[in-house]
Design a protein around this motif. Structure first.
Motif, PDB file in Angstrom:
ATOM      1  N   GLY A  91       0.844  -1.178   0.000  1.00  0.00           N
ATOM      2  CA  GLY A  91       0.000   0.000   0.000  1.00  0.00           C
ATOM      3  C   GLY A  91       0.891   1.244   0.000  1.00  0.00           C
ATOM      4  N   HIS A  92       0.289   2.400  -0.234  1.00  0.00           N
ATOM      5  CA  HIS A  92       1.110   3.620  -0.283  1.00  0.00           C
ATOM      6  C   HIS A  92       0.468   4.719   0.542  1.00  0.00           C
ATOM      7  CE1 HIS A  92       3.436   1.748  -3.408  1.00  0.00           C
ATOM      8  NE2 HIS A  92       2.308   1.463  -4.048  1.00  0.00           N
ATOM      9  N   TYR A  93       1.310   5.409   1.290  1.00  0.00           N
ATOM     10  CA  TYR A  93       0.845   6.577   2.049  1.00  0.00           C
ATOM     11  C   TYR A  93       2.060   7.433   2.361  1.00  0.00           C
ATOM     12  CZ  TYR A  93      -0.836   9.373   5.955  1.00  0.00           C
ATOM     13  OH  TYR A  93      -1.138  10.412   6.772  1.00  0.00           O
ATOM     14  N   ASN A  94       1.957   8.723   2.107  1.00  0.00           N
ATOM     15  CA  ASN A  94       3.067   9.623   2.442  1.00  0.00           C
ATOM     16  C   ASN A  94       4.401   9.188   1.849  1.00  0.00           C
ATOM     17  OD1 ASN A  94       2.424  11.879   3.787  1.00  0.00           O
ATOM     18  ND2 ASN A  94       2.658  11.029   5.851  1.00  0.00           N
ATOM     19  N   ASN A  95       4.376   8.727   0.597  1.00  0.00           N
ATOM     20  CA  ASN A  95       5.600   8.257  -0.049  1.00  0.00           C
ATOM     21  C   ASN A  95       6.247   7.049   0.599  1.00  0.00           C
ATOM     22  OD1 ASN A  95       5.729   9.931  -2.250  1.00  0.00           O
ATOM     23  ND2 ASN A  95       6.686  11.590  -1.067  1.00  0.00           N
ATOM     24  N   CYS A  96       5.487   6.325   1.445  1.00  0.00           N
ATOM     25  CA  CYS A  96       6.031   5.110   2.062  1.00  0.00           C
ATOM     26  C   CYS A  96       5.278   3.900   1.528  1.00  0.00           C
ATOM     27  CB  CYS A  96       5.843   5.130   3.578  1.00  0.00           C
ATOM     28  SG  CYS A  96       6.963   6.232   4.397  1.00  0.00           S
ATOM     29  N   ASP A  97       5.984   2.773   1.423  1.00  0.00           N
ATOM     30  CA  ASP A  97       5.321   1.503   1.134  1.00  0.00           C
ATOM     31  C   ASP A  97       4.758   0.951   2.436  1.00  0.00           C
ATOM     32  OD1 ASP A  97       5.824   1.444  -1.546  1.00  0.00           O
ATOM     33  OD2 ASP A  97       7.676   0.267  -1.367  1.00  0.00           O
ATOM     34  N   LEU A  98       3.498   0.570   2.401  1.00  0.00           N
ATOM     35  CA  LEU A  98       2.864   0.040   3.612  1.00  0.00           C
ATOM     36  C   LEU A  98       2.617  -1.450   3.493  1.00  0.00           C
ATOM     37  CD1 LEU A  98      -0.017   2.601   4.344  1.00  0.00           C
ATOM     38  CD2 LEU A  98       2.350   2.665   5.148  1.00  0.00           C
ATOM     39  N   THR A  99       2.661  -2.124   4.660  1.00  0.00           N
ATOM     40  CA  THR A  99       2.160  -3.490   4.758  1.00  0.00           C
ATOM     41  C   THR A  99       1.264  -3.511   5.984  1.00  0.00           C
ATOM     42  OG1 THR A  99       3.819  -4.396   6.284  1.00  0.00           O
ATOM     43  CG2 THR A  99       4.417  -4.358   3.951  1.00  0.00           C
ATOM     44  N   ILE A 100       0.705  -4.691   6.271  1.00  0.00           N
ATOM     45  CA  ILE A 100      -0.156  -4.804   7.450  1.00  0.00           C
ATOM     46  C   ILE A 100       0.618  -4.443   8.725  1.00  0.00           C
ATOM     47  CG2 ILE A 100       0.273  -7.293   7.711  1.00  0.00           C
ATOM     48  CD1 ILE A 100      -2.948  -5.408   8.611  1.00  0.00           C
ATOM     49  N   VAL A 101       1.912  -4.694   8.719  1.00  0.00           N
ATOM     50  CA  VAL A 101       2.706  -4.411   9.923  1.00  0.00           C
ATOM     51  C   VAL A 101       2.787  -2.899  10.166  1.00  0.00           C
ATOM     52  CG1 VAL A 101       4.958  -4.737  11.040  1.00  0.00           C
ATOM     53  CG2 VAL A 101       3.918  -6.606   9.759  1.00  0.00           C
ATOM     54  N   SER A 102       2.692  -2.105   9.102  1.00  0.00           N
ATOM     55  CA  SER A 102       2.646  -0.644   9.293  1.00  0.00           C
ATOM     56  C   SER A 102       1.454  -0.290  10.174  1.00  0.00           C
ATOM     57  CB  SER A 102       2.482   0.083   7.957  1.00  0.00           C
ATOM     58  OG  SER A 102       3.276  -0.494   6.961  1.00  0.00           O
ATOM     59  N   ALA A 103       0.349  -1.008   9.983  1.00  0.00           N
ATOM     60  CA  ALA A 103      -0.847  -0.725  10.782  1.00  0.00           C
ATOM     61  C   ALA A 103      -0.641  -1.129  12.244  1.00  0.00           C
ATOM     62  CB  ALA A 103      -2.060  -1.436  10.186  1.00  0.00           C
ATOM     63  N   PHE A 104       0.015  -2.272  12.464  1.00  0.00           N
ATOM     64  CA  PHE A 104       0.310  -2.663  13.852  1.00  0.00           C
ATOM     65  C   PHE A 104       1.243  -1.651  14.516  1.00  0.00           C
ATOM     66  CE2 PHE A 104      -1.239  -6.809  12.425  1.00  0.00           C
ATOM     67  CZ  PHE A 104      -1.924  -7.253  13.539  1.00  0.00           C
ATOM     68  N   GLU A 105       2.257  -1.192  13.775  1.00  0.00           N
ATOM     69  CA  GLU A 105       3.201  -0.238  14.362  1.00  0.00           C
ATOM     70  C   GLU A 105       2.538   1.115  14.589  1.00  0.00           C
ATOM     71  OE1 GLU A 105       7.133  -2.529  12.621  1.00  0.00           O
ATOM     72  OE2 GLU A 105       6.801  -0.469  11.957  1.00  0.00           O
ATOM     73  N   ALA A 106       1.590   1.450  13.722  1.00  0.00           N
ATOM     74  CA  ALA A 106       0.885   2.728  13.883  1.00  0.00           C
ATOM     75  C   ALA A 106       0.105   2.771  15.198  1.00  0.00           C
ATOM     76  CB  ALA A 106      -0.053   2.959  12.697  1.00  0.00           C
ATOM     77  N   VAL A 107      -0.363   1.596  15.641  1.00  0.00           N
ATOM     78  CA  VAL A 107      -1.061   1.554  16.935  1.00  0.00           C
ATOM     79  C   VAL A 107      -0.104   1.967  18.055  1.00  0.00           C
ATOM     80  CG1 VAL A 107      -2.217   0.044  18.613  1.00  0.00           C
ATOM     81  CG2 VAL A 107      -2.701  -0.212  16.170  1.00  0.00           C
ATOM     82  N   GLY A 108       1.132   1.449  17.985  1.00  0.00           N
ATOM     83  CA  GLY A 108       2.136   1.826  18.978  1.00  0.00           C
ATOM     84  C   GLY A 108       2.468   3.306  18.889  1.00  0.00           C
ATOM     85  N   GLN A 109       2.557   3.822  17.653  1.00  0.00           N
ATOM     86  CA  GLN A 109       2.881   5.253  17.477  1.00  0.00           C
ATOM     87  C   GLN A 109       1.739   6.130  17.983  1.00  0.00           C
ATOM     88  OE1 GLN A 109       3.451   4.802  13.301  1.00  0.00           O
ATOM     89  NE2 GLN A 109       5.677   4.789  13.417  1.00  0.00           N
ATOM     90  N   ARG A 110       0.509   5.670  17.745  1.00  0.00           N
ATOM     91  CA  ARG A 110      -0.649   6.442  18.222  1.00  0.00           C
ATOM     92  C   ARG A 110      -0.635   6.510  19.756  1.00  0.00           C
ATOM     93  NH1 ARG A 110      -2.765   9.663  19.584  1.00  0.00           N
ATOM     94  NH2 ARG A 110      -4.948  10.313  19.669  1.00  0.00           N
ATOM     95  N   SER A 111      -0.342   5.361  20.388  1.00  0.00           N
ATOM     96  CA  SER A 111      -0.311   5.337  21.853  1.00  0.00           C
ATOM     97  C   SER A 111       0.828   6.173  22.401  1.00  0.00           C
ATOM     98  CB  SER A 111      -0.162   3.912  22.376  1.00  0.00           C
ATOM     99  OG  SER A 111      -1.167   3.134  21.835  1.00  0.00           O
ATOM    100  N   ALA A 112       1.962   6.163  21.668  1.00  0.00           N
ATOM    101  CA  ALA A 112       3.102   6.980  22.111  1.00  0.00           C
ATOM    102  C   ALA A 112       2.884   8.461  21.779  1.00  0.00           C
ATOM    103  CB  ALA A 112       4.387   6.473  21.464  1.00  0.00           C
ATOM    104  N   GLY A 113       1.828   8.754  21.026  1.00  0.00           N
ATOM    105  CA  GLY A 113       1.494  10.149  20.705  1.00  0.00           C
ATOM    106  C   GLY A 113       2.275  10.725  19.535  1.00  0.00           C
ATOM    107  N   THR A 114       3.003   9.870  18.790  1.00  0.00           N
ATOM    108  CA  THR A 114       3.780  10.411  17.671  1.00  0.00           C
ATOM    109  C   THR A 114       2.955  10.554  16.390  1.00  0.00           C
ATOM    110  OG1 THR A 114       4.651   8.177  17.310  1.00  0.00           O
ATOM    111  CG2 THR A 114       6.070   9.703  18.487  1.00  0.00           C
ATOM    112  N   ILE A 115       1.786   9.926  16.320  1.00  0.00           N
ATOM    113  CA  ILE A 115       0.853  10.208  15.213  1.00  0.00           C
ATOM    114  C   ILE A 115      -0.541  10.440  15.802  1.00  0.00           C
ATOM    115  CG2 ILE A 115       2.141   8.836  13.498  1.00  0.00           C
ATOM    116  CD1 ILE A 115      -0.019   6.654  13.764  1.00  0.00           C
ATOM    117  N   ASP A 116      -1.415  11.084  14.999  1.00  0.00           N
ATOM    118  CA  ASP A 116      -2.772  11.350  15.499  1.00  0.00           C
ATOM    119  C   ASP A 116      -3.775  10.370  14.875  1.00  0.00           C
ATOM    120  OD1 ASP A 116      -3.156  12.215  12.918  1.00  0.00           O
ATOM    121  OD2 ASP A 116      -3.096  14.358  13.427  1.00  0.00           O
TER     122      ASP A 116
END
Ligand SMILES: CC(C)(O)[C@@H](O)C(=O)O
Ligand code: FES
Ligand SMILES: [Mg+2]
Length: 560
Positions: free
Chosen positions: A152-177
């Motif tokens: 998948g593509h977002y913000n010039n990055c290649d995404l996989t399902i693991v990007s979604a798992f890591e995004a949960v950690g980033q959301r909890s750490a407050g680094t993404i909204d």
């Protein structure tokens, strides 16, 4: 020798007239009863992107069998989706599904005396499940992989399902909204195919290609590309020829083939699950293989590919760079692959790799040149010590130093562990212990992708260790050690860890140690009580009763 060596018991002679009557109803004509009957084990399912494209491949395989002079008989096999059940109680069924798939394929192919089988699978357990069945059956067989998902593509990055798992950690750490989390969720899985990095499904398909049980290049093709369906049809033709020549799995899946698979798994940076699955397949086919063999091979094989989870690229990009055959050729010329191993095509590995250049193509950096590997040695290390007398599997890619000594933070389940990480209760220097998640204890060795991704997402990947008697996803990386054996539920030392004890993970010394005196451990052992089984009825209860240690592949027919 007739081509219908096995199926003749259902198709020939006066007594088999009723059997033929039924076969006529499913499409057999007078001239078809002398043809080989080829099972097509179709893992098609709309419960997950990994398997939703398989029906087309199965139809093409049917055509291929028919055109080559065989009679295809299609039947369904089950799957669950690791990515969808991840982090829930349902994930306990994931490893169990490997046995269900193996048992199902064995049941149909032996129940109907089939002459060969073409198995089609997508999600993680489909590959080992089918191959365990093929090993037990020992009839000519080929595996057809459903193919990898495109990124998948977002913000010039290649995404996989693991990007979604890591995004949960980033959301909890407050680094993404929330908006960014949603954008990742919406774009991570753009279509059909198995999870796109060098995660478990792509690792196992690569291993089967390396073992000669799938066609060359077929394990890294994208699920949605035309070449994938074409290769399903070609696989069918190859299989019918293998039935004519009686090329059997026991001639292909030899000790050499397992060593080749392990070399390739190290070179591509594959999933820890491959260790468990290859041990299980070896048990089914009767090849001697132990955890120590993985360590021996790791020490001589470099990681050549820059693939996710810890690297940059996805599996479709490996395919463009030359795929598994390119990696195999590099290993072959450096004496890290047995070229004389046979494949289902009737040709040897060396024959199939003959025309491939010794170095990867210029202008790409997915497959590194031989003298510039990602890591000089393999990334899956076998650790032992007083915490894992039978062994444990560490993945040591993507960390600066594969070593930590720190205080234990102990959790009796994955859920409790994840909640603590997301609450910010885990600090740099800690060693997280997740136990009673082993083959018997879980049961089913859940994959700890949510906690390990949350650790990565919180920026603690280099500074927090995690050990478990459960498993990891192919998407996991960090200072992680899984498959700790013996497991907590049978009284392994991991059950004796107390909050605040110090634990050492040292992949260089291959050590997993609880820094507590032997006397103190003895005292704790004497007080330890086996837990009451979590399940009393149904498949999880049956599984927990039968399953072996992870150090032997977590198989269910060990002592039969
Ligand atoms: C969800 C994943 C990434 O497929 C995982 O289950 C794995 O083992 O790789
Ligand atoms: S969930 Fe099926 S391959 Fe990842
Ligand atoms: Mg998995």
């Amino acid at each position: 020798m007739p081509d219908n060596l096995r199926s003749r018991v259902v198709t020939q002679g006066v007594q088999r007239s009723p059997n033929r009557a039924m076969l006529r109803a499913v499409g057999f004509g007078d001239e078809d009863f002398n043809k080989p009957i080829v099972g097509i084990a179709n893992g098609y399912s709309t419960i997950t992107p990994c398997n939703m494209g398989l029906d087309l491949l199965a139809k093409r395989a049917e055509t291929g069998v028919r055109d080559a002079g065989g009679m295809p008989q299609m039947f369904g096999t089950i799957t669950i989706s690791d990515g969808i059940s991840m982090g829930t109680e349902g994930m306990k069924y994931s490893l169990v599904s490997r046995e269900v798939i193996a048992d199902a394929i064995e049941t149909v192919c032996n129940g109907q005396s089939m002459d060969g089988v073409l198995a089609i699978g997508g999600c993680d357990k489909n590959m080992p499940g089918a191959t365990i069945a093929i090993a037990r059956l020992n009839i000519p067989a080929i595996f057809v992989y459903g193919g990898t998902i495109k990124p998948g593509h977002y913000n010039n990055c290649d995404l996989t399902i693991v990007s979604a798992f890591e995004a949960v950690g980033q959301r909890s750490a407050g680094t993404i909204d929330d908006d960014e989390l949603l954008a990742v969720e919406r774009n991570a899985c753009p279509g059909a195919g198995s999870c796109g990095g060098m995660y478990t499904a792509n690792t196992m398909s690569s291993a089967l290609e390396a073992m000669g049980m799938s066609l060359m290049y077929s394990s890294t093709m994208a699920a949605e590309d035309a070449e994938k369906a074409d290769s399903a049809e070609q696989s069918a033709a190859v299989l019918v020829e293998a039935i004519r020549q009686q090329i059997l799995p026991r001639q292909i899946m030899t000790r050499k083939a397992f060593e080749n698979a392990i070399s390739v798994i190290m070179a591509v940076g594959g999933s820890t699950n491959a260790v468990l699955h290859l041990l299980a397949i070896a048990n089914a086919i009767g090849v001697e293989l132990t955890l120590d063999d993985f360590e021996t091979i790791r020490q001589r094989v470099p990681v050549l590919c820059d693939l996710k989870p810890s690297g940059r690229y996805v599996t479709t990009q490996l395919h463009q760079a030359g795929g598994i055959p390119q990696v195999m050729k590099m290993l072959l010329v450096h004496d890290l692959l047995h070229g004389d191993a046979l494949t289902i095509t009737g040709q040897t590995i060396a024959e199939l790799l003959a025309d491939i250049p010794e170095e990867p193509p210029q202008g790409q950096d997915v497959i590194r040149p031989w003298n510039q590997p990602m890591y000089a040695q393999g990334h899956l290390a076998i650790l032992k010590g007083n915490l894992a007398s039978e062994g444990a599997v560490a993945k040591i890619s993507g960390v600066k130093k594969p070593q930590i000594t720190g205080p234990a933070k102990v959790f009796e389940s994955e859920e409790d562990c994840l909640a603590a990480i997301l609450d910010g209760k885990i600090k740099a220097g800690d060693v997280v212990v997740v136990r009673y998640e082993g083959p018997k204890g879980g049961p089913g060795m859940r994959e700890m992708l949510a906690p390990t991704s949350a650790i990565i997402g919180a920026g603690l990947g280099d500074s927090v260790g995690l050990i478990t008697d459960g498993r990891f996803s192919g998407g996991t990386y960090g200072l992680v050690v899984g498959h700790v054996a013996p497991e907590a539920a049978v009284g392994g030392a991991i059950a004796l860890v107390e909050e605040g004890d110090t634990i050492t993970i040292d992949a260089q010394q291959r050590l997993l140690q609880l820094n507590v005196s032997e006397e103190e451990l003895e005292r704790r052992r004497a007080n330890w009580q086996p837990p009451t089984p979590r399940y009393r009825k149904g498949i999880l209860a049956k599984y927990a009763k039968l399953v072996s240690s992870s150090s032997l592949g977590a198989v269910t027919d060990l002592d039969c």
